[in-house]
Design a protein around this motif. Sequence first.
Motif, PDB file in Angstrom:
ATOM      1  N   SER A 105       0.904  -1.265  -0.129  1.00 33.48           N
ATOM      2  CA  SER A 105       0.156  -0.081   0.491  1.00 33.48           C
ATOM      3  C   SER A 105       0.990   1.409   0.119  1.00 33.48           C
ATOM      4  CB  SER A 105      -1.169  -0.163   1.131  1.00 33.48           C
ATOM      5  OG  SER A 105      -1.646  -1.122   0.699  1.00 33.48           O
ATOM      6  N   ALA A 114      -5.522   3.372   1.718  1.00 33.56           N
ATOM      7  CA  ALA A 114      -4.594   3.633   1.481  1.00 33.56           C
ATOM      8  C   ALA A 114      -5.057   4.041  -0.016  1.00 33.56           C
ATOM      9  CB  ALA A 114      -3.901   2.235   0.743  1.00 33.56           C
ATOM     10  N   ASN A 117      -2.289   1.130  -4.299  1.00 38.43           N
ATOM     11  CA  ASN A 117      -1.465  -0.429  -3.469  1.00 38.43           C
ATOM     12  C   ASN A 117      -0.396  -0.027  -4.899  1.00 38.43           C
ATOM     13  OD1 ASN A 117      -2.733  -1.279  -2.214  1.00 38.43           O
ATOM     14  ND2 ASN A 117      -4.808  -2.789  -3.548  1.00 38.43           N
ATOM     15  N   ALA A 149      -5.516   1.568  -5.079  1.00 37.31           N
ATOM     16  CA  ALA A 149      -6.410   0.357  -4.354  1.00 37.31           C
ATOM     17  C   ALA A 149      -7.702  -0.009  -4.265  1.00 37.31           C
ATOM     18  CB  ALA A 149      -6.445   1.608  -3.136  1.00 37.31           C
TER      19      ALA A 149
END
Length: 180
Positions: A105, A114, A117, A149
């Motif tokens: 993250s 987050a 990623n 994310a």
Amino acid sequence: MSAATQHRPVTERFVSMRWLLSFLVFTLTGCGSCYTFQGFSIDPSLTTFYVSDFRSTVSNAPPTIGQTFTESLKEKVLRESRLEANDEDPDIEFSGTVSNFRVSSVSPEPGEFAALNRLEISIALQYTNHRDDEASWSQTFSHFEDFPAQQNLLDVQDELIENIFEQILEDIFNKAFTNW
């Protein structure tokens, strides 16, 4: 004013334009042959290469990642060099492993979520010059790509791997064949 006098400036402009176009064509075609890849240096005595099968040493990577990298490296060397593939007594050889495949993250948002990623891949590579042992080397090449994310890795994995491999392959090619 006579008709000859009226057309003279147009004719002079036409001649000037023809001269300018001729100059540009000559300059552009001539400069095309002046362009070189500074530092591109494959020893003229080297004519063949071999890429052994890369395997993955990480359990969370896709099972075909090593084969995908192997084929990508073969294609790049064939496409961008004069070397020919040869698995019997090659002049140079590439071997190695996929040594890292990690998702982490990045860019935390307020509330500790987050926003992105990151997929990072590392390739541990051995370059063997069978004609000059001193020109052989080993190095690990890494690159990463970020993705939202909220996206599932499996949905974007193939594209991310392709982008990461493209950069790693460029780095390997430059290390092997240029003085940059």
